[in-house]
Structures are given as C-alpha cells and as structure tokens.
Scaffold this motif. Structure first.
Motif: not given
Length: 127
Positions: A27, A29-30, A34, A89-90, A92, A94, A97, A119-121
């Motif tokens: 998990k 932050s979106a 990464f 990553m942005k 992807c 929120v 996934k 999980y992208l929060e």
C-alpha cells in the motif's frame, strides 16, 4: 521443479516515507516513486535473464493489458531492484491494482509470485 521465493527488502533511508507491506501486499501513495528491491531466494540471476514487473487493474481479465510494466535485464545475483519514477506511477491512478513478477530465460517463463494486491491511495497534494 524450480521454486522461487520473493522476500521484499525495502530500500528506504528516511523515516517519513509511507509504504505498508503485509506479506506481499503493498500500500502506497498514488503517484509516488516506486523503489523496491526484491531478494530472490533459491536462484541466482544471470545476465541473460529478464525480470518483468507488471501492474494491472484486474488480473482475472486475460485480455487486459498491464497499465504499467517494467522490464529489467542485465542483473546478476539475488537482488532485483524495481524502480518506477513518480511520473510513471501516476499513470496507474488510484485504488486497488495487482502486480506480479515474472522471470524469463531463453523462452522459458517462471512466475515468481501470484497476482498480489497493490493499493494506491489518493493523496491531497498534486505535484
């Protein structure tokens, strides 16, 4: 039978980074960078190996293409670093996934982990 186990080793030097890992579920932050190094047990990578890290919206849909994929080559030893810049990553979005990791060698494919939750929060900032 070749059995490969991935143990997640996080390269985080600062205490203010929020990344949760439970088992292989992650998990974060979106839109953040990464940057994770996986430790491969039971197999030493060779220069002709290819590692493919994929993120999908729905792993049960065989027709769905990954929303993000990183292909890593030329790595030897037991560590594989998966680095994905924040701007990639942005893309992807929120929410929930799924990711998996595959090892390819001379046309032979080994899935190193089953599809696992990522999980992208949503965050407040927008930079």
């Amino acid at each position: 039978m070749l059995i490969l186990v991935f143990i997640i080793h996080i390269l985080i030097k600062r205490g203010d980074i929020v990344l949760e890992i439970k088992g292989q579920c992650m998990k974060m932050s979106a839109g953040d960078t990464f940057d994770i190094t996986f430790l491969l047990k039971g197999y030493a990578l060779r220069e002709n190996d290819t590692i493919i890290f994929s993120i999908k919206e729905d792993y049960e849909d065989d027709n769905e293409e990954p929303i993000l994929q990183k292909i890593i080559t030329g790595v030897t030893g037991n560590f594989v670093r998966v680095y994905i810049p924040a701007n990639e990553m942005k893309t992807c979005g929120v929410g929930l996934k799924f990711y998996d990791v595959v090892l390819m060698n001379n046309g032979i494919k080994y899935t190193l982990n089953y599809p696992t939750k990522l999980y992208l929060e949503r965050v407040v900032h927008d930079e």
